[in-house]
Design a protein around this motif. Structure first.
Motif, mmCIF file in Angstrom:
data_model
loop_
_atom_site.group_PDB
_atom_site.id
_atom_site.type_symbol
_atom_site.label_atom_id
_atom_site.label_comp_id
_atom_site.label_asym_id
_atom_site.label_seq_id
_atom_site.Cartn_x
_atom_site.Cartn_y
_atom_site.Cartn_z
ATOM 1 N N LYS A 1 0.834 -1.203 0.000
ATOM 2 C CA LYS A 1 0.000 0.000 0.000
ATOM 3 C C LYS A 1 0.869 1.253 0.000
ATOM 4 C CE LYS A 1 -4.019 -2.005 2.395
ATOM 5 N NZ LYS A 1 -3.485 -3.279 2.878
ATOM 6 N N GLU A 2 1.943 1.221 0.774
ATOM 7 C CA GLU A 2 2.843 2.373 0.804
ATOM 8 C C GLU A 2 3.463 2.620 -0.566
ATOM 9 O OE1 GLU A 2 3.589 4.743 2.945
ATOM 10 O OE2 GLU A 2 1.967 3.956 4.179
ATOM 11 N N ARG B 1 0.962 4.338 -2.798
ATOM 12 C CA ARG B 1 0.839 5.772 -2.504
ATOM 13 C C ARG B 1 2.022 6.566 -3.048
ATOM 14 N NH1 ARG B 1 -0.349 3.613 2.678
ATOM 15 N NH2 ARG B 1 -2.579 3.528 3.115
ATOM 16 N N ARG B 2 3.205 5.956 -3.014
ATOM 17 C CA ARG B 2 4.403 6.662 -3.499
ATOM 18 C C ARG B 2 4.418 6.776 -5.014
ATOM 19 N NH1 ARG B 2 7.208 3.129 -0.113
ATOM 20 N NH2 ARG B 2 7.988 2.023 -1.962
ATOM 21 N N ALA C 1 -3.356 7.329 -5.976
ATOM 22 C CA ALA C 1 -3.490 6.516 -4.764
ATOM 23 C C ALA C 1 -3.026 7.256 -3.515
ATOM 24 C CB ALA C 1 -2.699 5.218 -4.916
ATOM 25 N N LYS C 2 -2.329 8.344 -3.685
ATOM 26 C CA LYS C 2 -1.684 9.031 -2.555
ATOM 27 C C LYS C 2 -2.663 9.364 -1.435
ATOM 28 C CE LYS C 2 1.338 12.958 -1.504
ATOM 29 N NZ LYS C 2 0.490 13.572 -0.469
ATOM 30 N N ASP C 3 -3.796 9.965 -1.769
ATOM 31 C CA ASP C 3 -4.746 10.396 -0.744
ATOM 32 C C ASP C 3 -6.097 9.687 -0.846
ATOM 33 O OD1 ASP C 3 -3.002 12.393 0.359
ATOM 34 O OD2 ASP C 3 -3.424 13.601 -1.425
ATOM 35 N N SER C 4 -6.191 8.676 -1.729
ATOM 36 C CA SER C 4 -7.508 8.083 -1.959
ATOM 37 C C SER C 4 -7.587 6.588 -1.665
ATOM 38 C CB SER C 4 -7.912 8.293 -3.436
ATOM 39 O OG SER C 4 -7.067 7.544 -4.303
ATOM 40 N N LEU C 5 -6.450 5.959 -1.371
ATOM 41 C CA LEU C 5 -6.434 4.505 -1.237
ATOM 42 C C LEU C 5 -7.233 4.038 -0.020
ATOM 43 C CD1 LEU C 5 -5.249 1.843 -2.364
ATOM 44 C CD2 LEU C 5 -3.350 2.152 -0.783
ATOM 45 N N PRO D 1 -8.613 6.310 4.103
ATOM 46 C CA PRO D 1 -7.197 6.693 4.166
ATOM 47 C C PRO D 1 -6.729 7.092 5.565
ATOM 48 C CG PRO D 1 -8.204 7.602 2.196
ATOM 49 C CD PRO D 1 -9.318 7.016 3.002
#
Length: 547
Positions: free
Chosen positions: A332-333, A336-337, A342-346, A364
């Motif tokens: 998951k990290e 986001r990277r 995906a950064k703020d919506s996962l 999140p």
């Protein structure tokens, strides 16, 4: 900056206002199959009501593909035409089963709506099933009619009921009666509406039966989520959201939690057809301005390996969910990277075919505060962790996950023993999964005993072992899951050969491929003459076996 506690307090207050007395999603206890359960007071009672209400969205797009656009008005008219054919030409009556054996297409969705709107039961066959598995589905469901695409039709050699082709028959019937009235049926809330098959723990797929109540409760759950987004200031109206559909329609993720609720909310479905292709999917995200996407971890992994996601405009994608299979905190990290959207919506969630929708969900903020969690129980779900004797265990203690809600399935089709073993007193559903609760959040320790999750598809070793054991050269065998970088897990088989056996790995692979869906065929094999390790009672010690 607001803390996680502040966020949860605000969210709880808004949920309470929406679901409390007088709220648009008011919850009230009602009798459900002899048990008092919280249900949405202002709910619809039959699925045809959703179809009827959908005409209000008129010229808005309901389903779009790479080369087609179907409006809500067109969809309603076409479903009405098909429903008339099913009733009048093929005699499909309330309670009859209509099996759908096909890959994703608009016709799949339209066949579903035509079937449930006349009170019949839509049966979703896995589109990758072998002829053997198709025969089992036919024998179990005993459909009055089968709708199949060309690929699956070829496997229906012994079918004794009419088979309609998706490519010719269904497409023709969708426009045969352009003035047909909207279909309806006199059904009870707890009458079956859908049967979806799960991989079998004992060697055969089981049909999970979902009722009109189940699916309409899921509709209200999604409407509630849309309302909460507006409460928190989301500028997009629910009908302006665009939902990407990439998972099979014979799964609850795509059918119950996308195709069905989006007909109710007036939202657009961007339907990807064919094998998962990163460029095609990202091209659709860009072209249709997709806002919501639920993907299995394998798809997300392929996005990372593709390495060119930034070549597409994905700025519209503000909700990205992982579903159907577990994923690590590290994965998951990385998402986001490396993936801007995906950064703020996962988000992540936990559910199963038997629960119809998510049992728990993590936004999140939850994932940031408690990495590895699958979130808190969703509205209307009561969740407990229980020990071997069915006793509720304490905070942080491991045990089996039990859930109880209006969403839970009716039971397994024509399998009272499996139903009794899964659904107990007061409609509590035993998931078979192990986990624990910490500060109200669910953490899973392991999924169902021995379950293999290959690219989002559930595979039970017993089903494959049953097939392999029928080969004359196989004395005994064991199937297990092993790590795979793309699929999460792959299927592996240890086969003990009988005296004088000459069968090869290639021959066994071909044999299995003729009997099983491709994703169940072992990708790794070990052939040996050494017997499997067993304990004092004769049970195989699975954890001692290596491929």
């Amino acid at each position: 900056m607001p803390s996680d506690t502040d966020h949860r307090t605000a969210a709880s207050a808004r949920v309470a206002a929406l679901t409390g007395p007088g709220g648009p999603f008011e919850l009230a206890d009602d009798d459900v199959l002899g048990t008092r359960l919280p249900v949405f007071r202002h709910r619809q009672r039959a699925l045809h009501e959703v179809l009827h209400a959908s005409v209000a969205h008129a010229d808005r797009d309901y389903v779009v593909t790479a080369d087609r656009r179907i409006t809500f008005a067109d969809h309603a008219a076409q479903v009405s035409s098909l429903a008339r054919v099913l009733r009048e030409r093929y005699g499909v009556a309330e309670g009859d089963r209509v099996a759908i054996a096909a890959a994703n297409s608009p016709e799949w969705i339209q066949t579903f709506w035509a079937t449930v709107s006349i009170g019949a039961v839509a049966v979703g066959f896995n589109a990758w099933w072998s002829a053997r598995e198709m025969a089992h589905g036919l024998g179990n469901a005993e459909p009055a009619l089968v709708v199949a695409d060309a690929r699956q039709s070829a496997k229906l050699t012994d079918c004794t009921v009419p088979v309609l082709s998706v490519e010719d028959d269904v497409r023709r019937f969708l426009t045969e009666h352009p003035d047909a009235p909207l279909p309806s049926a006199d059904v009870a809330e707890d009458d079956p509406a859908v049967i979806l098959y799960t991989s079998g723990t004992s060697g055969r797929p089981k049909g999970a039966v979902h009722t009109h109540r189940n699916l309409l409760a899921v509709v209200e759950y999604h409407r509630l989520n849309d309302a909460l987004l507006r409460e928190f200031g989301d500028p997009l109206a629910p009908e302006d959201r665009v939902h990407l559909l990439t998972l099979p329609l014979f799964h609850i993720a795509s059918l119950h939690n996308l195709a069905v609720p989006r007909l109710a909310t007036g939202s657009r479905i961007a339907l990807h057809q064919g094998a998962f292709d990163v460029d095609a999917v990202l091209g659709m995200v860009e072209r249709e301005r997709v806002t919501n996407w639920g993907a299995v971890p394998t798809m997300a992994h392929r996005l990372l390996e593709h390495g060119r996601a930034d070549q597409y405009d994905t700025s519209s994608l503000t909700a990205f969910a992982l579903a159907s299979a577990p994923s690590s905190t590290e994965f998951k990290e990385r998402l986001r990277r490396e993936l801007p959207f995906a950064k703020d919506s996962l988000v992540d969630s936990y559910g199963l075919t038997e629960s119809c929708t998510a049992v728990a969900a993590a936004n999140p903020q939850e994932l940031a505060v408690a990495p590895g969690t699958l979130g808190r129980p969703v509205t209307g779900v009561r969740l407990e962790i229980r020990g071997p004797a069915g006793e509720v265990v304490g905070e942080g203690e491991e045990g089996e996950v039990w859930v109880r809600s209006m969403y839970n399935m009716l039971g397994y089709w024509r399998d009272p023993e499996a139903t009794e073993n899964t659904i107990g007193t007061d409609r509590w559903l035993r998931t078979g999964d192990l986990g624990y609760l910490r500060e109200g959040r669910l953490f899973l320790v392991s999924r169902r005993s021995d379950l293999i999750i290959r690219g989002g598809e559930n595979v039970y070793p017993a089903e494959i072992e049953t097939v392999l054991a029928e080969h004359p050269d196989v004395a005994e065998c064991l199937v297990l899951g092993v790590p795979h970088p793309d699929l999460g897990q792959e299927v592996a088989a240890v086969v003990v050969l009988g005296p004088g056996a000459t069968v090869t790995e290639e021959a066994l692979r071909e044999y299995a491929a003729n009997e099983l869906a491709y994703f169940k065929v072992p990708g790794r094999w070990r052939l040996t003459t050494d017997g499997l390790p067993r304990n004092a009672t004769g049970k195989v010690i699975r954890h001692s076996v290596r491929v």
